[in-house]
Design a protein around this motif. Structure first.
Motif, PDB file in Angstrom:
ATOM      1  N   TYR A  65       0.849  -1.194   0.000  1.00 14.61           N
ATOM      2  CA  TYR A  65       0.000   0.000   0.000  1.00 14.61           C
ATOM      3  C   TYR A  65       0.888   1.249   0.000  1.00 14.61           C
ATOM      4  CZ  TYR A  65       0.754   0.095   5.128  1.00 14.61           C
ATOM      5  OH  TYR A  65       1.297   0.137   6.378  1.00 14.61           O
ATOM      6  N   PRO A  66       0.388   2.378  -0.491  1.00 16.63           N
ATOM      7  CA  PRO A  66       1.200   3.595  -0.574  1.00 16.63           C
ATOM      8  C   PRO A  66       1.801   3.961   0.788  1.00 16.63           C
ATOM      9  CG  PRO A  66      -0.843   3.870  -1.774  1.00 16.63           C
ATOM     10  CD  PRO A  66      -0.950   2.569  -1.062  1.00 16.63           C
ATOM     11  N   THR A  67       3.079   4.258   0.807  1.00 15.66           N
ATOM     12  CA  THR A  67       3.919   4.632   1.956  1.00 15.66           C
ATOM     13  C   THR A  67       4.352   3.423   2.784  1.00 15.66           C
ATOM     14  OG1 THR A  67       2.192   5.041   3.621  1.00 15.66           O
ATOM     15  CG2 THR A  67       2.717   6.866   2.102  1.00 15.66           C
ATOM     16  N   GLN A  68       3.991   2.183   2.420  1.00 13.79           N
ATOM     17  CA  GLN A  68       4.360   1.015   3.217  1.00 13.79           C
ATOM     18  C   GLN A  68       5.867   0.783   3.166  1.00 13.79           C
ATOM     19  OE1 GLN A  68       2.238  -2.579   2.273  1.00 13.79           O
ATOM     20  NE2 GLN A  68       3.469  -3.862   3.630  1.00 13.79           N
TER      21      GLN A  68
ATOM     22  N   PRO B 171       4.622   9.592  -2.379  1.00  8.10           N
ATOM     23  CA  PRO B 171       3.195   9.284  -2.296  1.00  8.10           C
ATOM     24  C   PRO B 171       2.591   9.725  -0.965  1.00  8.10           C
ATOM     25  CG  PRO B 171       4.463   7.316  -1.893  1.00  8.10           C
ATOM     26  CD  PRO B 171       5.450   8.387  -2.281  1.00  8.10           C
ATOM     27  N   VAL B 172       1.291   9.868  -0.966  1.00 10.61           N
ATOM     28  CA  VAL B 172       0.533  10.187   0.240  1.00 10.61           C
ATOM     29  C   VAL B 172      -0.550   9.127   0.396  1.00 10.61           C
ATOM     30  CG1 VAL B 172      -0.953  11.861   1.400  1.00 10.61           C
ATOM     31  CG2 VAL B 172       0.971  12.652  -0.002  1.00 10.61           C
ATOM     32  N   LEU B 173      -0.676   8.554   1.565  1.00  7.91           N
ATOM     33  CA  LEU B 173      -1.714   7.559   1.818  1.00  7.91           C
ATOM     34  C   LEU B 173      -2.994   8.290   2.209  1.00  7.91           C
ATOM     35  CD1 LEU B 173      -2.662   4.653   2.079  1.00  7.91           C
ATOM     36  CD2 LEU B 173      -1.795   4.642   4.424  1.00  7.91           C
ATOM     37  N   THR B 174      -3.860   8.505   1.238  1.00 11.46           N
ATOM     38  CA  THR B 174      -5.164   9.125   1.470  1.00 11.46           C
ATOM     39  C   THR B 174      -6.220   8.036   1.400  1.00 11.46           C
ATOM     40  OG1 THR B 174      -4.437  11.203   0.471  1.00 11.46           O
ATOM     41  CG2 THR B 174      -6.812  10.853   0.679  1.00 11.46           C
ATOM     42  N   LEU B 175      -6.990   7.858   2.461  1.00 13.74           N
ATOM     43  CA  LEU B 175      -7.970   6.783   2.532  1.00 13.74           C
ATOM     44  C   LEU B 175      -9.342   7.269   2.095  1.00 13.74           C
ATOM     45  CD1 LEU B 175      -6.957   5.123   5.909  1.00 13.74           C
ATOM     46  CD2 LEU B 175      -6.308   4.435   3.599  1.00 13.74           C
ATOM     47  N   ASN B 176      -9.989   6.489   1.242  1.00 12.42           N
ATOM     48  CA  ASN B 176     -11.366   6.732   0.831  1.00 12.42           C
ATOM     49  C   ASN B 176     -12.258   5.703   1.520  1.00 12.42           C
ATOM     50  OD1 ASN B 176     -10.783   8.843  -0.939  1.00 12.42           O
ATOM     51  ND2 ASN B 176     -10.329   7.449  -2.625  1.00 12.42           N
ATOM     52  N   GLN B 177     -13.287   6.177   2.214  1.00 13.42           N
ATOM     53  CA  GLN B 177     -14.239   5.287   2.876  1.00 13.42           C
ATOM     54  C   GLN B 177     -15.588   5.366   2.162  1.00 13.42           C
ATOM     55  OE1 GLN B 177     -13.503   5.038   7.451  1.00 13.42           O
ATOM     56  NE2 GLN B 177     -13.510   7.195   6.930  1.00 13.42           N
ATOM     57  N   ARG B 178     -16.233   4.228   2.021  1.00  9.01           N
ATOM     58  CA  ARG B 178     -17.560   4.193   1.405  1.00  9.01           C
ATOM     59  C   ARG B 178     -18.573   3.726   2.455  1.00  9.01           C
ATOM     60  NH1 ARG B 178     -17.203   5.659  -3.486  1.00  9.01           N
ATOM     61  NH2 ARG B 178     -15.410   5.185  -4.821  1.00  9.01           N
ATOM     62  N   PHE B 179     -19.754   4.321   2.377  1.00  6.54           N
ATOM     63  CA  PHE B 179     -20.819   4.024   3.329  1.00  6.54           C
ATOM     64  C   PHE B 179     -22.071   3.608   2.572  1.00  6.54           C
ATOM     65  CE2 PHE B 179     -17.918   6.971   5.286  1.00  6.54           C
ATOM     66  CZ  PHE B 179     -17.812   6.544   6.598  1.00  6.54           C
ATOM     67  N   SER B 180     -22.920   2.866   3.236  1.00  3.98           N
ATOM     68  CA  SER B 180     -24.207   2.467   2.669  1.00  3.98           C
ATOM     69  C   SER B 180     -25.292   2.722   3.707  1.00  3.98           C
ATOM     70  CB  SER B 180     -24.189   0.986   2.275  1.00  3.98           C
ATOM     71  OG  SER B 180     -24.208   0.164   3.437  1.00  3.98           O
ATOM     72  N   PHE B 181     -26.536   2.376   3.361  1.00  3.96           N
ATOM     73  CA  PHE B 181     -27.630   2.527   4.329  1.00  3.96           C
ATOM     74  C   PHE B 181     -27.421   1.640   5.547  1.00  3.96           C
ATOM     75  CE2 PHE B 181     -29.942   3.845   0.379  1.00  3.96           C
ATOM     76  CZ  PHE B 181     -30.188   5.146   0.772  1.00  3.96           C
ATOM     77  N   GLU B 182     -26.686   0.533   5.367  1.00  7.06           N
ATOM     78  CA  GLU B 182     -26.405  -0.348   6.499  1.00  7.06           C
ATOM     79  C   GLU B 182     -25.417   0.296   7.475  1.00  7.06           C
ATOM     80  OE1 GLU B 182     -27.960  -3.219   6.934  1.00  7.06           O
ATOM     81  OE2 GLU B 182     -29.082  -2.920   5.073  1.00  7.06           O
ATOM     82  N   SER B 183     -24.687   1.342   7.034  1.00  4.22           N
ATOM     83  CA  SER B 183     -23.661   1.964   7.863  1.00  4.22           C
ATOM     84  C   SER B 183     -24.232   2.864   8.945  1.00  4.22           C
ATOM     85  CB  SER B 183     -22.705   2.791   6.995  1.00  4.22           C
ATOM     86  OG  SER B 183     -22.093   1.996   6.007  1.00  4.22           O
ATOM     87  N   VAL B 184     -25.487   3.257   8.808  1.00  5.65           N
ATOM     88  CA  VAL B 184     -26.080   4.238   9.714  1.00  5.65           C
ATOM     89  C   VAL B 184     -27.437   3.735  10.196  1.00  5.65           C
ATOM     90  CG1 VAL B 184     -24.887   6.191   8.644  1.00  5.65           C
ATOM     91  CG2 VAL B 184     -27.119   5.483   7.765  1.00  5.65           C
TER      92      VAL B 184
END
Length: 503
Positions: free
Chosen positions: A353-356, A479-492
């Motif tokens: 993964y980036p920066t590892q 590189p920069v480790l920028t994390l993208n998180q995805r959510f759904s209706f189950e997340s809330v």
């Protein structure tokens, strides 16, 4: 204000998803004079999806376009001959054919945060007017700073012959054996990255027309032993088969896109029983499965995109327990618990993964520099989308209100230990504990209920990944480790009303 529970975001690009699914199925059965039954199952399914979303989820154009048009058709035909039931020897034999055809086209990209008035000029030349001459004249009109376009047709054909027999050796002991001979062929016609981009995510102007096939004999052997009237012991061992396929992104020019078949071998041993005159039922089992050529998706830092490939070997092992109890009329209690150790046994070539910088990786520098090391052996790492421990508890209560009408109440608890969304600690989804509630009424032919899922609003993403642009900046920047998180209706937390009518 930014925060772990703030799911609002601004976007300057469209966000939509349109889908259409449908299908037909015809079942025909013929009872033969000798007690055998011949059946035919013919099915067709189709799906169409058109989507676009702003990947960076900001009011700036970093990676604002991620869209595709997808069309999928699936056809299947099964012929099955079942032996008469009630005899010591039972079983079935059959033939199966399956074809799926997927047509996909799309574009992903953005301007990496470069303002429009800067992006239009040299050297980016995004949306520029092509003019002759030396720099700062633009000799090309780029669609975006980062970009990837694709168009492919993927077809899979599967032919199989199968059979399964069961033999009742004694009144309490039964053996089963089954096998399936499968031939699968996959074909892909891929065109990608024919657009102009300042940085192309993948291989430029790549064309791949490839096919691959595989033949496999899978099997399953098992037994059921009714040790006592209230306790059954069972076990099985077998081999599974997941057919070959293709990565729809080339990792290099003229690369072989084929993904080898995935083979699994393993079994399960367990007990199922009842106690307290049937008021309590329970099951306990242990399982073990080893995977060979496990099919996994990995992010390639140098290409800033994902590719599908094969890991070497992996093992999942653990135990499952479940119970259901009815202490008195109207009340049902239930619960389950599962422990699973799912890890790679050997995975040379796993993407860092980036920066590892652990495991032999040197991914904290730009992939264009000589010292960059972008792969390592992920032996011992947890399999993506797996968690060590999950558990549920539930209670349901029903009480009559009047003739033909009853009140229903339910409560459920769910626990999941940290889940791996990718290879590496940054992609861990934290522990999740949720509580569900339900209350309603039920009549003979209708029901109405109010429900709450994840009532305490324990927010958790459904996936965590790294940003492709930040993972490998243009030039020699680190590189920069920028994390993208995805959510759904189950997340809330979800609150709603459910109604049903039986005709």
């Amino acid at each position: 204000m930014a925060g772990t529970e703030n799911l609002n975001f601004a976007a300057e690009a469209p966000n939509f998803r349109d889908s259409d699914t449908g299908g037909l199925q015809a079942n025909i059965s013929l009872q033969l004079g000798n007690g055998m039954e011949l059946s035919s199952i013919t099915a067709w399914k189709q799906a169409k999806v058109d989507f676009q979303f702003d990947s960076d989820q900001t009011p700036f154009n970093f990676f604002s376009f991620n869209g595709a048009n997808q069309k999928y058709d699936q056809y299947s035909q099964e012929l099955r001959l079942a032996l008469p039931s009630g005899n010591a020897l039972t079983g079935q034999f059959g033939l199966y054919y399956y074809r799926s055809v997927g047509n996909n086209s799309g574009f992903r990209g953005g301007n990496n945060g470069v303002p429009d008035f800067v992006a239009v000029g040299f050297p980016f030349c995004i949306g520029a007017t092509v003019t002759a001459g030396p720099p700062p004249a633009c000799g090309v009109n780029n669609r975006s700073f980062l970009g990837q376009d694709f168009q492919y047709r993927l077809q899979n054909d599967s032919y199989a012959a199968f059979g399964q027999l069961g033999y009742q050796l004694t009144d309490t002991f039964k053996l089963t054996a089954g096998a399936r001979l499968t031939y699968e062929k996959a074909q892909i016609n891929l065109r990608e990255n024919f657009g102009n981009y300042f940085v192309t995510l993948g291989v430029k102007k790549n064309v791949s027309d490839q096919s691959t096939d595989a033949t496999d004999l899978s099997y399953k052997l098992g037994f059921d032993w009714q040790a006592t009237p209230d306790l059954m012991v069972y076990g099985f061992y077998g081999e599974g088969f997941k057919g070959p396929g293709f990565s729809n992104t080339a990792p290099a020019p003229n690369a072989d896109l084929a993904v080898r078949p995935e083979i699994s071998r393993g079994g399960e041993l367990g007990i199922k029983g009842k106690a307290l005159d049937g008021a309590l039922t329970f099951s306990l089992s242990g399982f073990y499965t080893k995977f060979y050529d496990l099919q996994v998706q990995a992010f390639v830092q140098a290409l800033r995109t994902f590719v599908l490939g094969n890991a070497a070997t992996a093992t999942t092992k653990g135990v499952d327990f479940s119970f259901q109890a009815r202490p008195f009329e109207g009340l049902t209690l239930s619960g389950s618990a599962s422990y699973a150790d799912a890890t790679f046994d050997d995975y040379p070539g796993a993407q860092c993964y980036p920066t590892q910088t652990t495991g032999g990786c040197k991914a904290d520098i730009n992939s264009s520099l000589p010292g960059f090391v972008g792969t390592f052996n992920a032996k011992g790492y947890q399999l993506p989308l797996s968690s060590k421990f999950t558990a549920t508890l539930g209670a349901e209560y029903a009480a009559p209100i009047s003739d033909g009408l009853e009140a229903q109440f339910g409560i459920g608890y769910y626990h999941r230990s940290p889940q791996s969304a990718g290879i590496g600690a940054p992609f861990t989804i934290p522990t999740w504990d949720t509580i569900d509630l339900r209350a309603g009424v039920k009549a003979d032919n209708w029901n109405l209920s109010l429900f709450c899922k994840n009532c305490t609003n324990e927010i958790r993403p459904i996936s965590v990944g790294s940003d492709g642009g930040d993972a490998n900046p243009v030039g020699v920047a680190p590189p920069v480790l920028t994390l993208n998180q995805r959510f759904s209706f189950e997340s809330v937390r979800t609150i709603g009303v459910r109604a049903g009518i039986n005709f």
